[in-house]
Design a protein around this motif. Structure first.
Motif, PDB file in Angstrom:
ATOM      1  N   VAL A 181       1.037  -1.286   0.038  1.00  0.00           N
ATOM      2  CA  VAL A 181       0.114  -0.047   0.057  1.00  0.00           C
ATOM      3  C   VAL A 181       0.669   1.087   0.078  1.00  0.00           C
ATOM      4  N   GLU A 182       1.906   1.344   0.742  1.00  0.00           N
ATOM      5  CA  GLU A 182       2.706   2.411   1.050  1.00  0.00           C
ATOM      6  C   GLU A 182       3.545   2.738  -0.372  1.00  0.00           C
ATOM      7  N   LEU A 183       3.834   1.516  -1.144  1.00  0.00           N
ATOM      8  CA  LEU A 183       4.409   1.661  -2.431  1.00  0.00           C
ATOM      9  C   LEU A 183       3.645   2.245  -3.326  1.00  0.00           C
ATOM     10  N   GLY A 184       2.289   2.344  -3.355  1.00  0.00           N
ATOM     11  CA  GLY A 184       1.400   2.694  -4.322  1.00  0.00           C
ATOM     12  C   GLY A 184       0.454   1.870  -4.807  1.00  0.00           C
ATOM     13  N   ALA A 185       0.189   0.648  -4.385  1.00  0.00           N
ATOM     14  CA  ALA A 185      -0.698  -0.355  -4.860  1.00  0.00           C
ATOM     15  C   ALA A 185      -2.238   0.260  -4.960  1.00  0.00           C
ATOM     16  N   ASP A 186      -2.725   0.076  -6.081  1.00  0.00           N
ATOM     17  CA  ASP A 186      -4.264   0.536  -6.204  1.00  0.00           C
ATOM     18  C   ASP A 186      -5.351  -0.758  -6.011  1.00  0.00           C
ATOM     19  N   VAL A 187      -4.500  -1.896  -6.037  1.00  0.00           N
ATOM     20  CA  VAL A 187      -5.475  -3.255  -5.636  1.00  0.00           C
ATOM     21  C   VAL A 187      -4.316  -4.232  -5.153  1.00  0.00           C
ATOM     22  N   ILE A 188      -4.725  -4.902  -4.049  1.00  0.00           N
ATOM     23  CA  ILE A 188      -3.755  -5.838  -3.508  1.00  0.00           C
ATOM     24  C   ILE A 188      -4.146  -7.211  -3.736  1.00  0.00           C
ATOM     25  N   LYS A 189      -3.473  -8.085  -4.006  1.00  0.00           N
ATOM     26  CA  LYS A 189      -3.742  -9.781  -4.195  1.00  0.00           C
ATOM     27  C   LYS A 189      -2.690 -10.358  -3.092  1.00  0.00           C
ATOM     28  N   ALA A 190      -3.584 -10.725  -1.993  1.00  0.00           N
ATOM     29  CA  ALA A 190      -2.815 -11.326  -0.790  1.00  0.00           C
ATOM     30  C   ALA A 190      -3.339 -12.378  -0.320  1.00  0.00           C
ATOM     31  N   ASP A 191      -2.472 -13.449   0.211  1.00  0.00           N
ATOM     32  CA  ASP A 191      -2.781 -14.589   0.820  1.00  0.00           C
ATOM     33  C   ASP A 191      -3.867 -14.541   1.896  1.00  0.00           C
ATOM     34  N   PRO A 192      -4.452 -15.509   2.200  1.00  0.00           N
ATOM     35  CA  PRO A 192      -5.278 -15.621   3.572  1.00  0.00           C
ATOM     36  C   PRO A 192      -4.184 -16.087   4.679  1.00  0.00           C
ATOM     37  N   CYS A 193      -4.378 -15.700   5.716  1.00  0.00           N
ATOM     38  CA  CYS A 193      -3.795 -16.105   6.896  1.00  0.00           C
ATOM     39  C   CYS A 193      -4.240 -17.423   7.369  1.00  0.00           C
ATOM     40  N   ASP A 194      -3.502 -17.934   8.469  1.00  0.00           N
ATOM     41  CA  ASP A 194      -3.648 -19.193   8.994  1.00  0.00           C
ATOM     42  C   ASP A 194      -5.130 -19.305   9.685  1.00  0.00           C
TER      43      ASP A 194
END
Length: 286
Positions: A181-194
């Motif tokens: 986010v800080e680097l400027g992403a417009d959308v994040i594609k992220a893993d689920p957590c445990d």
């Protein structure tokens, strides 16, 4: 700033998005080719199921864009090839951007570009390369009004569970998502957590940037649908699933079920009933 027009093409009126990833051949792993050996058929099958987006590499994006249907899914263009997915890591790791990635995306009529932000144990040089890739793409995306999707990926050591295994530690995921986010992403594609019941913490730390949750490796229908239900109820903006769609016995039905979960709030039990129709056994052949 990302183009509003492109964001509107990526996300439906519900503010949600289901992106089917078919870019696995980009990563030079034989096992990743399962069910996409015939890429034309794989793309055609998913297009007919009509998700919001399809994620492809520059060399295969034409398989989507040559289809003559103005209502077909939008293109998300994968822009970096990496060699970190094998059971044994090579001596030298990389995540390399293709040349002129955003210009290619514009020419291919993509709504977004996707790039990795990798965090592997004891591989600071790889993480550094990924940070540089994101920063470079951000500058180019701003110039063209292209949506920047960043994929923060925290991985376990290979000697723990073999290759390409996600580290579900929520603290590591939260920190890497926030860096994206800080680097400027417009959308994040992220893993689920445990513990997926805690995923609201990841969404909170993204500070309003939409989170699309990765599907990861192949899971049972019950597991992937239940996980999707929990994630969507916690405020995820959608999902990016690949192998859980394209390797499914009925990819069209799986896409239909997931689309209803993402956009209509369908629960896992009802979504599973969509899969258990007589059509599932014929889906691959049609």
């Amino acid at each position: 700033m990302a183009s509003t027009a492109r964001m509107n093409r990526m996300f439906s009126a519900t503010g949600k998005c289901f992106d089917v990833a078919i870019d696995h051949g980009f990563f030079n792993e034989y096992e990743f080719l399962n069910s996409i050996e015939n890429i034309q058929h794989a793309v055609k099958t998913v297009v007919e199921a009509n998700p919001d987006c399809i994620q492809l590499s520059p060399g295969q994006a034409v398989q989507l864009q040559k289809i003559e249907d103005k209502n077909k899914p939008a293109l998300v263009l994968r822009t970096d090839a990496a060699n970190i997915y094998g059971k044994e890591l090579p001596r030298f790791l990389f995540s390399e951007l293709v040349n002129n990635p955003v210009e290619q995306a514009v020419k291919l009529d993509a709504v977004a570009v996707c790039v990795n932000l990798l965090l592997l144990p004891n591989q600071p040089e790889l993480h550094y390369q990924c940070v540089k890739n994101v920063a470079r793409l951000k500058t180019e995306c701003e110039k063209y009004g292209m949506v920047l999707m960043v994929e923060p990926l925290v991985m376990l050591p290979n000697d723990v569970k073999g290759g390409y295994m996600v580290d579900g530690d929520i603290h590591k995921i939260m920190a890497l998502v926030r860096q994206a986010v800080e680097l400027g992403a417009d959308v994040i594609k992220a893993d689920p957590c445990d513990n997926v019941e805690e995923y609201h913490r990841v969404i909170e730390v993204a500070s309003g940037v939409p989170i699309l949750v990765r599907g990861g490796g192949r899971s049972s229908d019950e597991e992937i649908l239940k996980r999707t239900e929990i994630l969507m109820k916690q405020g995820a903006s959608g999902i990016v699933y690949g192998r859980n769609v394209i390797q499914h016995v009925a990819p069209k039905k799986m896409t239909e079920a997931l689309m209803k979960m993402v956009h209509s709030g369908l629960d896992a039990e009802k979504a599973l009933s969509i899969l258990n129709t007589e059509e599932r056994h014929y889906d691959r052949e049609t």
